[in-house]
Design a protein around this motif. Structure first.
Motif: not given
Length: 498
Positions: A390-405, A424-434
């Motif tokens: 979970h990204q708290l600060t910074g301009r990043v391309s994705f700010d949430r990441a969930l992986t499991f297996g 499986l992995g899920w990388l959510r794009t950040s609002n700034q990147f969108r």
């Protein structure tokens, strides 16, 4: 001989003279006859004594004539032996005894040398591995730099050297060398990088294979309480400093942690925000100077827990040019559990702050975030894992990441050393990147939703040192691009270890 004869004669005369004292005095004629007889006997004894002395003298002369050459020969032989032993070399002209003595001496010295060598190497451990990966891409999304099959290899050599103890404090040094060629299919335009094993020194030509000293760090293990009775200590303080891979101490996972044997995509090897997202801040080769301190509590041996804190060079600090300003700071708490009938499980939670993190816009700023890494064995042949970032600060391309297996042991199908991994992995794009993606030179498309990644591998044990792993990866909506086609990556990995 003469002395013995005289002594015998004297005793005989005394006996003969004393005997008549208890009887009547003999006649004078008898005495004269007795003296005459005694005189004759004495003369015979003297004659015999002379003969014996003559024989003894002759025997001494003969023996002397025989022994002198032999004694001389022995003395000469001893002189040759002593002369031969004065030098270390072996000559064909030396006595055989000299050569044998030298051989025994050399053997003894060699045994002592071997014993000293074994003693010096006591506790030293070393490992060598060679990983080769071949990957073939399906249809690549627009903007990708790779459109053909790729082959790469990586070699790793790790040595652990014990140092003399300082009282109860255990000391050791660890050094790791790495070399390789090829960057794999990591040029695909996506958040996830399909080949975490690829390694090439960035400043060299693709024709060159250069070895680098990736890690060189010191560790002190201090039993607590300090100054107590070490065998009964259930607490430890560990201190590390030097050049290292921060993932050796943070964000570990029993199921998804080793790209040479387990999952190959970077998003499954470590927390995607730290690794694929770049917040770990290491240098171009994956290492950084730093310091780490850790407290381990084993009061409950079955379920120990640990607190760790690390400060590492980030950005320019990772390559020794700006270490003391804006480093990477990371703190972690971890706990081991016994579940599912006493099987091992681990949970690690951590917070990080990178003062020199690279942003998708190309500039540098402070980033922070937190994450969780968990693994749990649920049976002898099944182990599960999961990570969340979970990204708290910074301009990043994705700010949430969930992986499991999960990893399934080959014991389920009578191949105990094999394994099948699915993730499986899920990388959510950040609002700034969108908002910024359409205007970015490296992207230029409308980003939305999340990038999805899947990987499956089968690890086939050829023998104890050799494993083959076919691998399939799927990337949907790469970099959040809903219009991009599904990315398919086929590969095979060969792993040789010693």
């Amino acid at each position: 001989m003469t002395f013995l004869f005289k002594r015998t004669a004297t005793l005989l005369l005394a006996t003969m003279l004393a005997a008549p004292m208890v009887q009547a005095a003999p006649a004078k004629a008898d005495v004269n006859a007795l003296l005459k007889k005694f005189s004759e006997r004495l003369e015979q004894l003297e004659k015999r004594n002379a003969e014996l002395e003559q024989q003894l003298t002759q025997l001494r002369t003969e023996n002397s004539a025989k022994l002198e050459p032999r004694i001389k020969a022995i003395e000469e032989q001893n002189a040759k032996i002593e002369k031969g032993l004065e030098n270390d070399g072996v000559s064909q002209y030396e006595p055989e005894l000299t050569a044998r003595l030298k051989a025994v001496e050399y053997q003894s010295l060699n045994m002592q040398k071997s014993a000293r060598t074994v003693s010096a190497l006591d506790g030293v451990t070393a490992g060598v591995s060679l990983t080769t990966v071949a990957q073939h891409p399906g249809e690549m999304p627009a903007g990708s730099h790779i459109h053909n099959s790729q082959l790469n290899y990586r070699g790793d050599v790790t040595v652990s050297l014990p140092l003399p103890n300082s009282g109860d404090i255990e000391n050791k040094m660890v050094a790791a060398f790495r070399l390789g060629q090829g960057i794999g299919l990591n040029g695909v335009r996506s958040f996830a990088k399909p080949n975490a094993s690829a390694f090439r020194v960035s400043s060299t030509s693709p024709d060159d294979s250069v070895a680098v000293l990736g890690q060189a760090w010191y560790q002190a293990t201090i039993p607590l309480p300090f100054g107590g009775f070490k065998p009964r200590s259930r607490e430890k303080l560990e201190i590390n400093f030097g050049k290292m891979d921060p993932f050796s101490f943070f964000d570990q996972n029993a199921v998804a942690n080793d790209e040479t044997r387990q999952f190959l995509n970077t998003v499954f090897v470590h927390n995607p925000l730290l690794d694929a997202g770049g917040d770990i801040g290491v240098d171009a080769n994956g290492f950084t100077p730093g310091f780490r301190v850790s407290y381990l509590n084993e009061v409950n041996k079955a379920e120990p827990w640990r607190l760790s804190f690390g400060v590492f060079g980030a950005g320019q600090g990772a390559n020794y040019t700006r270490f003391f300003s804006s480093p990477l700071v990371i703190a972690q708490v971890e706990k081991q559990f016994k579940s599912f009938g006493g099987l091992n499980g681990n949970v690690r939670a951590y917070y990080w702050r990178n003062g020199q993190a690279a942003q998708y816009s190309g500039d540098v700023a402070a980033h922070s975030g937190w994450g969780i890494s968990a693994d749990q064995r649920v049976s002898d042949n099944v182990a599960l894992f999961g990570r969340y970032g979970h990204q708290l600060t910074g301009r990043v391309s994705f700010d949430r990441a969930l992986t499991f297996g999960a990893e399934f042991g080959g014991g389920l199908w009578q191949r105990g050393a094999d394994a099948l991994g699915v993730s499986l992995g899920w990388l959510r794009t950040s609002n700034q990147f969108r908002n910024d993606a359409p205007t970015l030179a490296d992207f230029g498309f409308a980003a939305s939703n999340a990038e999805r990644v899947a990987e499956i591998y089968y690890r086939y044990r050829v023998n104890k040192q050799f494993e083959l792993s076919p691998d399939l990866q799927l990337i949907s909506r790469p970099a959040g691009n809903s219009d991009a086609s599904l990315v398919k990556l086929f590969g095979v990995r060969a792993q040789i270890v010693y």
